[in-house]
Design an enzyme around this catalytic site. Structure first.
Site: not given
Length: 414
Positions: A10, A104-105
């Site tokens: 993350d 973003d993960e």
């Protein structure tokens, strides 16, 4: 049977951190990334801003009230998607089993990668070091036997954390963990679990009577119990193995509440062109057109859809259908947001006969417009009626973003 080893990565305050690295003057300062300069919400706040209580989803004025020194930065999607792709490329060097959860993960299944790269912790530290060295960014990583627990673990130490939940400690970790730590359990569901089942922690959820959960929450009740026990059998699904996208859509929050039909139709035309262009780019066409609006009170929504006899992807066809749907809506107040989506999709539709009697000339003109706009960007070439409409607003990347295919350009304007 050996437990799987799953990593969840993350990125920390991703959009804001990318902006701070791109502009040294922003480093160490409270900034908020937004989708547009007016009437929008904060998509990401830097950790300096979060210290003042600035949160994702706040209106700009709320962020400014919490932090008067807050610097507002308009988002740059190309910058974020480019950085995300490069980070994903690093992950692929360790395993082909990489699932992009959002821009973003990502999840990684490194069960079989350890023979080459060492323990999962070693892999995680290498990834963190490479991302920091190459991009100047930090990330939080969770390592656990499944995706549910890996994501929970990555949330436990932010920013720049690394948390491991080994199989023999799952019960211990979950016993006192608030149910809100589980992915998918939001504040509303937390309140319902407390009200109906007196459940506050994951441990209590795992011990809760399964029949009671099903009675109160329907089909998800049994899944909630499994989550409380830390059970998750879902595999890590690489991008190329994901299900085909089910719809192509865009929506935009208007600069001000609008009740003038002519102005609303201009926005519908802009959205129709955005949806159509993206569908054509990926060789898709759909039979179902949907129009949704949010009214000025912010809470009221109206949606209407229709299924057509033929698959379409020409902007004009989408627009005409959308106008018919909009005119059939009962709306008694100004509109705040409007959206269009095309679903019931079929691939292999680079061009198709117009539903409304279009000619090959129209299709050729559409192809020429697409080529120019894809190369030059935005609405460089557009319909005459849109010349005074301006750009349709800044585009905020949806959680549906993926590094390949149509999801790569699934945007929502705010």
């Amino acid at each position: 049977m050996e437990s799987r080893v799953i990593i969840h990565l993350d990125m920390n305050a991703f959009f804001a951190s990318v902006e701070q690295q791109a502009n040294p003057e922003l480093r160490g300062k409270p900034i908020a990334v937004v989708g547009a300069a007016h009437r929008t919400v904060i998509t990401t706040a830097s950790y300096e801003a979060r210290a003042f209580g600035v949160k994702t989803g706040m209106a700009i004025w709320e962020g400014k009230r919490a932090c008067p020194e807050l610097i507002i930065v308009r988002g740059d999607n190309k910058k974020y998607t480019s950085t995300s792709r490069q980070i994903i490329a690093i992950l692929w060097e360790y395993t082909p089993l990489v699932e992009v959860f959002s821009i973003d993960e990502a999840f990684m299944d490194v069960t079989n990668s350890r023979a080459l790269f060492g323990p999962a912790e070693t892999i995680a530290y290498q990834i963190k070091a490479r991302i920091r060295h190459q991009f100047g960014l930090t990330c939080s990583i969770g390592i656990a036997p499944n995706k549910l627990l890996a994501k929970l673990a990555s949330d436990l130490q932010k920013p720049d954390g690394l948390t491991v939940i080994p199989p023999d400690r799952v019960g211990e970790v979950l016993e006192r963990m608030p149910v809100g730590g589980l992915c998918g359990v939001g504040k509303k569901l937390q309140k319902q679990l407390l009200l109906y089942c007196n459940v506050r922690t994951c441990g209590e959820l795992g011990r809760c009577d399964g029949e009671l959960l099903v009675k109160r929450f329907g089909s998800i009740g049994s899944e909630l119990k499994r989550m409380g026990q830390g059970i998750d059998d879902r595999p890590v699904v690489p991008v190329e193995e994901e299900e085909q996208v089910k719809s192509v859509g865009h929506s935009m929050t208007l600069p001000r509440d609008i009740d003038d039909r002519e102005q609303i139709l201009k926005r519908l035309l802009q959205l129709s062109e955005m949806v159509g262009r993206r569908a054509r780019k990926h060789g898709l066409a759909g039979k179902t057109v949907s129009v949704s609006v949010r009214l000025g009170d912010f809470y009221s929504n109206v949606q209407k859809q229709t299924s057509l006899p033929n698959h379409i992807n020409l902007s004009d066809d989408i627009y005409r259908t959308a106008v018919g749907l909009f005119d059939g809506m009962k709306i008694d107040q100004p509109i705040r947001l409007v959206g269009i989506s095309l679903s019931n999709l079929r691939a292999g539709e680079d061009s198709q006969p117009s539903l409304f009697g279009g000619t090959s000339r129209k299709e050729h003109l559409t192809a020429a417009m697409d080529a120019l706009n894809n190369r030059l960007g935005g609405f460089t070439v557009t319909f005459g009626s849109l010349l005074d409409a301006g750009e349709p607003g800044s585009q905020v990347i949806s959680p549906a973003w993926r590094p390949k295919g149509v999801r790569n350009v699934f945007f929502q304007n705010t």
